[in-house]
Design an enzyme around this catalytic site. Structure first.
Site, PDB file in Angstrom:
ATOM      1  N   PRO A   1      30.264 -45.605 -41.389  1.00  0.00           N
ATOM      2  CA  PRO A   1      29.946 -45.750 -39.967  1.00  0.00           C
ATOM      3  C   PRO A   1      28.809 -46.719 -39.673  1.00  0.00           C
ATOM      4  CG  PRO A   1      29.185 -43.638 -40.827  1.00  0.00           C
ATOM      5  CD  PRO A   1      30.046 -44.243 -41.886  1.00  0.00           C
ATOM      6  N   ASN A   2      28.988 -47.408 -38.570  1.00  0.00           N
ATOM      7  CA  ASN A   2      28.002 -48.330 -37.992  1.00  0.00           C
ATOM      8  C   ASN A   2      27.850 -49.651 -38.745  1.00  0.00           C
ATOM      9  OD1 ASN A   2      27.173 -46.558 -35.795  1.00  0.00           O
ATOM     10  ND2 ASN A   2      26.270 -45.292 -37.390  1.00  0.00           N
TER      11      ASN A   2
ATOM     12  N   ARG B   1      22.661 -54.924 -35.604  1.00  0.00           N
ATOM     13  CA  ARG B   1      22.055 -53.616 -35.835  1.00  0.00           C
ATOM     14  C   ARG B   1      20.774 -53.723 -36.676  1.00  0.00           C
ATOM     15  NH1 ARG B   1      24.303 -49.237 -40.204  1.00  0.00           N
ATOM     16  NH2 ARG B   1      22.913 -47.586 -39.579  1.00  0.00           N
TER      17      ARG B   1
ATOM     18  N   TYR C   1      18.525 -54.293 -41.975  1.00  0.00           N
ATOM     19  CA  TYR C   1      19.826 -54.570 -42.604  1.00  0.00           C
ATOM     20  C   TYR C   1      20.151 -56.053 -42.763  1.00  0.00           C
ATOM     21  CZ  TYR C   1      20.478 -49.600 -41.760  1.00  0.00           C
ATOM     22  OH  TYR C   1      20.329 -48.239 -41.760  1.00  0.00           O
TER      23      TYR C   1
ATOM     24  N   ASN D   1      29.796 -48.468 -49.504  1.00  0.00           N
ATOM     25  CA  ASN D   1      28.591 -48.233 -48.715  1.00  0.00           C
ATOM     26  C   ASN D   1      28.975 -47.136 -47.717  1.00  0.00           C
ATOM     27  OD1 ASN D   1      26.436 -48.081 -47.034  1.00  0.00           O
ATOM     28  ND2 ASN D   1      26.197 -50.309 -46.764  1.00  0.00           N
TER      29      ASN D   1
ATOM     30  N   ALA E   1      25.711 -43.496 -43.146  1.00  0.00           N
ATOM     31  CA  ALA E   1      25.054 -42.193 -42.993  1.00  0.00           C
ATOM     32  C   ALA E   1      25.865 -41.047 -43.595  1.00  0.00           C
ATOM     33  CB  ALA E   1      24.788 -41.923 -41.513  1.00  0.00           C
TER      34      ALA E   1
ATOM     35  N   GLU F   1      28.261 -46.548 -55.654  1.00  0.00           N
ATOM     36  CA  GLU F   1      27.676 -46.385 -54.310  1.00  0.00           C
ATOM     37  C   GLU F   1      26.647 -47.489 -54.100  1.00  0.00           C
ATOM     38  OE1 GLU F   1      25.581 -42.676 -53.870  1.00  0.00           O
ATOM     39  OE2 GLU F   1      24.707 -43.253 -51.929  1.00  0.00           O
TER      40      GLU F   1
ATOM     41  N   HIS G   1      23.891 -49.388 -51.018  1.00  0.00           N
ATOM     42  CA  HIS G   1      23.260 -49.445 -49.698  1.00  0.00           C
ATOM     43  C   HIS G   1      22.539 -50.781 -49.574  1.00  0.00           C
ATOM     44  CE1 HIS G   1      23.911 -45.135 -48.959  1.00  0.00           C
ATOM     45  NE2 HIS G   1      23.671 -45.008 -50.251  1.00  0.00           N
TER      46      HIS G   1
ATOM     47  N   ARG H   1      12.702 -45.135 -47.195  1.00  0.00           N
ATOM     48  CA  ARG H   1      12.857 -44.922 -45.750  1.00  0.00           C
ATOM     49  C   ARG H   1      12.620 -43.438 -45.397  1.00  0.00           C
ATOM     50  NH1 ARG H   1      18.140 -47.603 -43.691  1.00  0.00           N
ATOM     51  NH2 ARG H   1      17.072 -47.171 -41.724  1.00  0.00           N
TER      52      ARG H   1
HETATM   53  C1  DQA Z   1      22.863 -47.703 -45.278  1.00  0.00           C
HETATM   54  C2  DQA Z   1      21.705 -46.706 -45.334  1.00  0.00           C
HETATM   55  C3  DQA Z   1      22.044 -45.441 -44.572  1.00  0.00           C
HETATM   56  O1  DQA Z   1      20.931 -44.549 -44.596  1.00  0.00           O
HETATM   57  C4  DQA Z   1      22.367 -45.754 -43.121  1.00  0.00           C
HETATM   58  O2  DQA Z   1      22.762 -44.576 -42.451  1.00  0.00           O
HETATM   59  C5  DQA Z   1      23.385 -46.831 -42.980  1.00  0.00           C
HETATM   60  C6  DQA Z   1      23.284 -47.997 -43.853  1.00  0.00           C
HETATM   61  C7  DQA Z   1      22.497 -49.044 -45.939  1.00  0.00           C
HETATM   62  O3  DQA Z   1      23.403 -49.806 -46.250  1.00  0.00           O
HETATM   63  O4  DQA Z   1      21.304 -49.327 -46.135  1.00  0.00           O
HETATM   64  O5  DQA Z   1      24.253 -46.774 -42.113  1.00  0.00           O
HETATM   65  O6  DQA Z   1      23.980 -47.162 -45.993  1.00  0.00           O
END
Ligand code: DQA
Length: 145
Positions: free
Chosen positions: A11-12, A19, A24, A75, A78, A99, A101, A108
């Site tokens: 998501p997102n 964003r 990011y 990735n 959240a 995994e 990020h 963080r």
């Molecule tokens: C993320 C880190 C997560 O905590 C966050 O919710 C994201 C992006 C990252 O790529 O740094 O959506 O996965």
């Protein structure tokens, strides 16, 4: 036909570019997809790149990758911090999962320090921005060959 790595985004991540660029970076998800395709070509793998804001869709894609892909770079966004369903989906397949990020989740907020999927994956990469994707693909290639 070359084997395929699935690159799954939660998501997102469709909002990258707009964003929180201070966290990011300025690259869009399409920019990152192009980087992954180039790296996949160098490593000799096709890339199936996807993004969803829906947990169940990500679970379905993990199952699909279990029968179609040589590995998954994910990735989870959240959902990585909350999703027992994704943890269980990863445990239900036998292809390797890495995994990743963009940000260093450990530097963080406290609620980002825990990954629900980390115990189910081969390894975790975080903190290198878009390069985290490249590192994840190289890690997959290394353990797949
Ligand atoms: C993320 C880190 C997560 O905590 C966050 O919710 C994201 C992006 C990252 O790529 O740094 O959506 O996965």
């Amino acid at each position: 036909m070359a084997s395929t790595f699935f690159v799954l985004n939660g998501p997102n991540l469709n909002m990258l570019g707009k964003r929180e660029p201070g966290i990011y970076g300025g690259q869009t998800l399409a920019d990152i997809e192009a980087l992954c395709r180039d790296e996949g070509a160098k490593l000799g793998f096709d890339i199936d790149f996807r993004q969803s804001n829906h947990e169940g869709t990500l679970v379905d894609w993990i199952h699909e990758a279990g029968s179609k892909a040589a590995g998954i770079a994910i990735n989870p966004g959240a959902y990585g911090h909350t999703s027992i369903a994704m943890h269980d989906a990863i445990r239900s397949i036998s292809v390797p999962v890495v995994e990743l990020h963009l940000s260093n989740i450990h530097a963080r907020e406290e609620f980002r320090h825990k990954s629900m999927i980390a115990p189910a994956v081969k390894g975790v990469i975080c903190g290198f921005g878009a390069h985290s994707y490249i590192l994840a693909l190289n890690a997959l290639s290394n353990i797949t060959k």
